[in-house]
Design an enzyme around this catalytic site. Sequence first.
Site, PDB file in Angstrom:
ATOM      1  N   TYR A 180       4.926  27.313   8.146  1.00  0.00           N
ATOM      2  CA  TYR A 180       4.990  28.428   9.086  1.00  0.00           C
ATOM      3  C   TYR A 180       3.718  29.226   8.836  1.00  0.00           C
ATOM      4  O   TYR A 180       3.541  29.762   7.731  1.00  0.00           O
ATOM      5  CB  TYR A 180       6.196  29.332   8.803  1.00  0.00           C
ATOM      6  CG  TYR A 180       7.529  28.827   9.287  1.00  0.00           C
ATOM      7  CD1 TYR A 180       7.687  28.293  10.555  1.00  0.00           C
ATOM      8  CD2 TYR A 180       8.655  28.930   8.467  1.00  0.00           C
ATOM      9  CE1 TYR A 180       8.926  27.855  10.998  1.00  0.00           C
ATOM     10  CE2 TYR A 180       9.900  28.491   8.903  1.00  0.00           C
ATOM     11  CZ  TYR A 180      10.019  27.961  10.167  1.00  0.00           C
ATOM     12  OH  TYR A 180      11.243  27.526  10.603  1.00  0.00           O
ATOM     13  N   THR A 206       5.584  23.647  12.041  1.00  0.00           N
ATOM     14  CA  THR A 206       6.757  23.867  12.903  1.00  0.00           C
ATOM     15  C   THR A 206       6.380  24.760  14.078  1.00  0.00           C
ATOM     16  O   THR A 206       5.850  25.851  13.889  1.00  0.00           O
ATOM     17  CB  THR A 206       7.905  24.504  12.088  1.00  0.00           C
ATOM     18  OG1 THR A 206       8.242  23.601  11.049  1.00  0.00           O
ATOM     19  CG2 THR A 206       9.124  24.770  12.951  1.00  0.00           C
ATOM     20  N   LYS A 280       6.088  19.589  14.126  1.00  0.00           N
ATOM     21  CA  LYS A 280       7.561  19.536  14.114  1.00  0.00           C
ATOM     22  C   LYS A 280       8.119  20.425  15.224  1.00  0.00           C
ATOM     23  O   LYS A 280       7.741  21.606  15.318  1.00  0.00           O
ATOM     24  CB  LYS A 280       8.089  20.027  12.749  1.00  0.00           C
ATOM     25  CG  LYS A 280       9.603  20.120  12.652  1.00  0.00           C
ATOM     26  CD  LYS A 280      10.035  20.448  11.217  1.00  0.00           C
ATOM     27  CE  LYS A 280      11.541  20.466  11.062  1.00  0.00           C
ATOM     28  NZ  LYS A 280      12.177  21.702  11.527  1.00  0.00           N
TER      29      LYS A 280
HETATM   30  C1  FNR Z   1      16.325  25.163   9.176  1.00  0.00           C
HETATM   31  N1  FNR Z   1      15.228  24.531   9.762  1.00  0.00           N
HETATM   32  C2  FNR Z   1      13.957  24.853   9.350  1.00  0.00           C
HETATM   33  N2  FNR Z   1      12.889  24.219   9.885  1.00  0.00           N
HETATM   34  C3  FNR Z   1      11.628  24.478   9.446  1.00  0.00           C
HETATM   35  O1  FNR Z   1      10.682  23.868   9.937  1.00  0.00           O
HETATM   36  N3  FNR Z   1      11.435  25.414   8.460  1.00  0.00           N
HETATM   37  C4  FNR Z   1      12.452  26.106   7.897  1.00  0.00           C
HETATM   38  O2  FNR Z   1      12.252  26.924   7.004  1.00  0.00           O
HETATM   39  C5  FNR Z   1      13.764  25.851   8.371  1.00  0.00           C
HETATM   40  N4  FNR Z   1      14.829  26.545   7.870  1.00  0.00           N
HETATM   41  C6  FNR Z   1      16.102  26.190   8.232  1.00  0.00           C
HETATM   42  C7  FNR Z   1      17.169  26.827   7.632  1.00  0.00           C
HETATM   43  C8  FNR Z   1      18.471  26.445   7.942  1.00  0.00           C
HETATM   44  C9  FNR Z   1      19.615  27.127   7.275  1.00  0.00           C
HETATM   45  C10 FNR Z   1      18.686  25.396   8.881  1.00  0.00           C
HETATM   46  C11 FNR Z   1      20.076  24.943   9.221  1.00  0.00           C
HETATM   47  C12 FNR Z   1      17.620  24.779   9.488  1.00  0.00           C
HETATM   48  C13 FNR Z   1      15.425  23.396  10.698  1.00  0.00           C
HETATM   49  C14 FNR Z   1      15.501  22.077   9.928  1.00  0.00           C
HETATM   50  O3  FNR Z   1      14.262  21.731   9.377  1.00  0.00           O
HETATM   51  C15 FNR Z   1      15.943  20.911  10.805  1.00  0.00           C
HETATM   52  O4  FNR Z   1      15.117  20.850  11.930  1.00  0.00           O
HETATM   53  C16 FNR Z   1      17.399  21.018  11.256  1.00  0.00           C
HETATM   54  O5  FNR Z   1      18.206  21.603  10.282  1.00  0.00           O
HETATM   55  C17 FNR Z   1      17.956  19.631  11.585  1.00  0.00           C
HETATM   56  O6  FNR Z   1      19.175  19.712  12.254  1.00  0.00           O
HETATM   57  P1  FNR Z   1      20.611  19.633  11.548  1.00  0.00           P
HETATM   58  O7  FNR Z   1      20.621  18.396  10.678  1.00  0.00           O
HETATM   59  O8  FNR Z   1      20.769  20.878  10.740  1.00  0.00           O
HETATM   60  O9  FNR Z   1      21.533  19.555  12.692  1.00  0.00           O
END
Ligand code: FNR
Length: 406
Positions: A180, A206, A280
């Site tokens: 990020y 991301t 991403k």
């Molecule tokens: C995330 N995700 C996420 N993505 C990212 O690029 N940086 C991050 O810090 C986070 N933080 C984060 C926290 C929490 C609590 C969740 C649930 C998700 C998104 C993550 O990388 C991923 O894309 C999704 O979680 C995938 O989907 P499912 O398996 O949770 O359905």
Amino acid sequence: MRLRRSERESRRALLRFIASSPLAYGLGAGLLPRGAEAQLDELLEALIESPEQALNVFDFQEYVKVHMPTGHYWYMAQGADDQRMLTVNREGFTKIQLRARRLIDTSNVDTSVELFGQRYDSPVFIAPCGALATFHPEGELAVARAAGTANTLQILSTVTNNSVEDVTEARGAPLWYQLYPTSDWTFTRAMIKRAEDAGCTALALTVDIPARNLEPIARFRRDSNEECQACHQPGFEAAFSTKAMFADADLSNLGMGIRGLTWDYVDRLKDATSMNVLVKGIVTGEDAGLCLEHGADGIIVSNHGSRAEDSGRSSIECLPEVLDAVDGRVPVVVDSGFRRGTDVFKALALGASGICIGKPYIWGLGAFGQPGVERVLAILNRELRIVMQQMGTVDIASITASSIQA
Ligand code: FNR
């Protein structure tokens, strides 16, 4: 928790506990509706007591629904707007059917995959999720050890509670680092260099949440109690002071956010690092094409686990147009909603190089720490092996478009 202890006498305490849990919170204002006690008996009797008892990843979800602090649960579980994407992502898989082939010797199935020269035992990877100490004191370190046991890829979030150096050591192999960007390029560049020096082989930028609307956690915060506020001070500085990669940052002058970013940021990252650069959060063929134009080494198709826009398009439904645009030139990984071995199989059959899970491993982590994450990964890998045997596919390369009907 099975109700065989001197359970009847502890029922009142239990109900009080449940009433403050996500389960009851979801039902509204912590009030238990009529008949809920009988339903709770049923629910509690079905809960697992150890990772080994879990038959599928949803067993861990049920456990954390009851046992995780309400605010932490909603921070993890929430989807955009009215939560519809959580269902949409799951339903996407049902639109793809399997075409099983018979009488192929699948006594030995090989689930290993290679990405950027690194071999993993499984195509089920760990998605970057921030602040994992929220769910277990060992946070990212516990996840890293579990990823090590499974010999799979871990992508570490920018907002990790543990440093990239410590997590790499716990994993015992190179990670990928998720980025990020901050408002300060000098700081961001130093963070990228730090990930590179720690041995990370890829950087995943991301791009899917320039803005977002997550109501459950906003509602919870609005209602939150003093216990929560003891840990959660308002403001950017308080939130980032607990994030390992920001330990030395001047937080008073730093901001985060991708709203101002444009495609030249990918060029900038390519110039700034020798790591592979992935983007991403891509969900269209047009953007996949732009990723390649700007030199991306890979793409992660994702709607942030249902937390990005309420598009009505599941991640698995977005995958084919991205794969078409990429035409095999770079690896494409996909996440959001993967919960079963058959889900993984379908993505591989469409042409993905791997899939990531987010919430399922957090359920395992929150429930039982490292052994919980290990069990979640083992369950998904077991299910993948089973479907590979059912389908007559002996290794990942033999899972092709002819394995499915989409
Ligand atoms: C995330 N995700 C996420 N993505 C990212 O690029 N940086 C991050 O810090 C986070 N933080 C984060 C926290 C929490 C609590 C969740 C649930 C998700 C998104 C993550 O990388 C991923 O894309 C999704 O979680 C995938 O989907 P499912 O398996 O949770 O359905």
